[in-house]
Enzyme design. Structure first.
Site, mmCIF file in Angstrom:
data_model
loop_
_atom_site.group_PDB
_atom_site.id
_atom_site.type_symbol
_atom_site.label_atom_id
_atom_site.label_comp_id
_atom_site.label_asym_id
_atom_site.label_seq_id
_atom_site.Cartn_x
_atom_site.Cartn_y
_atom_site.Cartn_z
ATOM 1 N N GLY A 1 73.160 -103.816 -91.088
ATOM 2 C CA GLY A 1 73.411 -105.138 -91.677
ATOM 3 C C GLY A 1 72.175 -105.654 -92.392
ATOM 4 C CB SER B 1 82.169 -95.585 -85.395
ATOM 5 O OG SER B 1 81.402 -94.614 -84.714
ATOM 6 C CB THR C 1 79.075 -110.280 -89.118
ATOM 7 O OG1 THR C 1 79.649 -108.971 -89.105
ATOM 8 C CG2 THR C 1 80.007 -111.260 -89.801
ATOM 9 N N GLY C 2 75.957 -109.626 -88.216
ATOM 10 C CA GLY C 2 75.001 -108.690 -87.619
ATOM 11 C C GLY C 2 74.002 -108.223 -88.663
ATOM 12 N N GLY C 3 73.390 -109.189 -89.347
ATOM 13 C CA GLY C 3 72.458 -108.847 -90.429
ATOM 14 C C GLY C 3 70.998 -108.926 -90.022
ATOM 15 C CB THR C 4 69.231 -110.018 -86.978
ATOM 16 O OG1 THR C 4 69.837 -109.239 -85.943
ATOM 17 C CG2 THR C 4 69.918 -111.365 -87.068
ATOM 18 N N GLY D 1 69.149 -103.191 -88.274
ATOM 19 C CA GLY D 1 69.939 -101.991 -88.576
ATOM 20 C C GLY D 1 70.633 -102.010 -89.928
ATOM 21 C CE1 TYR E 1 80.736 -98.900 -80.955
ATOM 22 C CE2 TYR E 1 81.277 -96.640 -81.507
ATOM 23 C CZ TYR E 1 80.636 -97.824 -81.817
ATOM 24 O OH TYR E 1 79.904 -97.924 -82.990
#
Ligand SMILES: NC(=O)c1ccc[n+]([C@@H]2O[C@H](COP(=O)([O-])OP(=O)(O)OC[C@H]3O[C@@H](n4cnc5c(N)ncnc54)[C@H](OP(=O)(O)O)[C@@H]3O)[C@@H](O)[C@H]2O)c1
Length: 251
Positions: free
Chosen positions: A19, A137, A12-15, A17, A150
């Site tokens: 990922g 994180s 997920t969020g592989g577009t 950074g 966060y």
């Protein structure tokens, strides 16, 4: 090495950074990467760069409708998922007084509900030997001003590492996490800061990092792929810090 031949990863969020770096390395080692992102444009751009072993799905990790569709969308490509890297996310950093309920819900939706329901939805496709890797994180270890929501969200994910590891034990699904330090990605682009403010923030952060540099997304990907591989067959319920020691060395 070709550790992931015939395997499928959902990232997920592989577009962008971390990922994207994980998708690139996973494909480089023989696997197929299914990546998600929020817009057609970013997803298409990333899959074009990643090549024919990449599949892109537009899916918002903070949107329950999208999360509930994910399993059916993935079944168009595969019935088996070997790795879930629950990674999609960003930070919004504000003083306590300035956080409104919408900010709070936004971060908890994407950072807590997102990974929870992503993994829940993938479980029917995950066999013995597959693995889940959460992205937590350094913010859970170091108290920083403006990070209250966060850090709390990422601490909730830390808790999933333990509870999911316990609950998925019988199914032979390993559950672990990586805890990145300061990594050079687009993370600040969603914060509302302009280019100069981002550069200024980075210049303030660098002297606090023991290695005096931000990490490269590939350094995170190296660890994620290790955790997903057979070499990590005895690692379960662990959170590996990839942070140049910042969580233990105070400057
Ligand atoms: N960079 C750091 O220093 C750092 C440190 C510790 C932890 N992290 C964590 O690492 C993860 C990855 O961030 P990154 O640093 O690699 O940032 P990044 O370069 O901005 O990448 C974030 C990725 O997440 C996707 N994304 C964001 N919101 C999404 C949503 N609602 N639904 C689906 N995809 C979404 C973005 O895709 P689209 O833009 O295409 O939607 C992009 O692919 C996050 O969970 C972040 O909290 C980052």
């Amino acid at each position: 090495m070709q550790r992931f031949i015939n395997q499928y990863a959902l990232i997920t969020g592989g577009t962008n950074g971390m990922g994207y770096a994980v998708a690139e390395q996973f494909i480089g080692e023989g696997g197929t990467a299914i990546i998600t992102g929020r817009s057609e444009e970013t997803v298409l751009k990333a899959t074009e760069k990643l090549g024919r072993k990449a599949v892109g799905i537009v899916s918002d990790a903070g949107n329950m409708k999208d999360l509930m569709h994910l399993q059916n969308e993935i079944k168009q490509y595969t019935e088996n998922i070997d790795l879930v890297f629950a990674n999609a996310g960003y930070g919004k950093f504000k003083p306590i007084e300035n956080v409104d309920p919408e900010d709070f819900d936004e971060l908890f939706n994407i950072l807590v509900k997102g990974p929870f329901f992503t993994v829940q939805q993938m479980l029917p496709l995950m066999k013995k030997g597959s693995s889940v890797i959460f992205n937590t994180s350094v913010a859970t270890e170091i108290s920083m001003p403006n990070f209250s929501v966060y850090s709390a969200a990422k601490s909730a994910v830390q808790s999933f590492v333990k509870t999911f590891a316990t609950e998925l034990l019988e199914r032979g699904i390993r559950v672990n996490a990586i805890s990145p330090g300061h990594i050079k990605t687009n993370i600040f682009n969603n914060t509302g800061l302009n280019k100069e403010q981002i550069e200024d923030a980075v210049q303030h952060i660098i002297p606090t990092i023991p290695f005096k540099r931000q990490g490269d997304p590939s350094e995170i990907a190296n660890t994620v792929l290790f955790l997903a591989s057979r070499e990590a067959s005895y690692i379960h319920g662990a959170e590996i810090k990839v942070d140049a020691g910042i969580s233990v060395i105070r400057s």
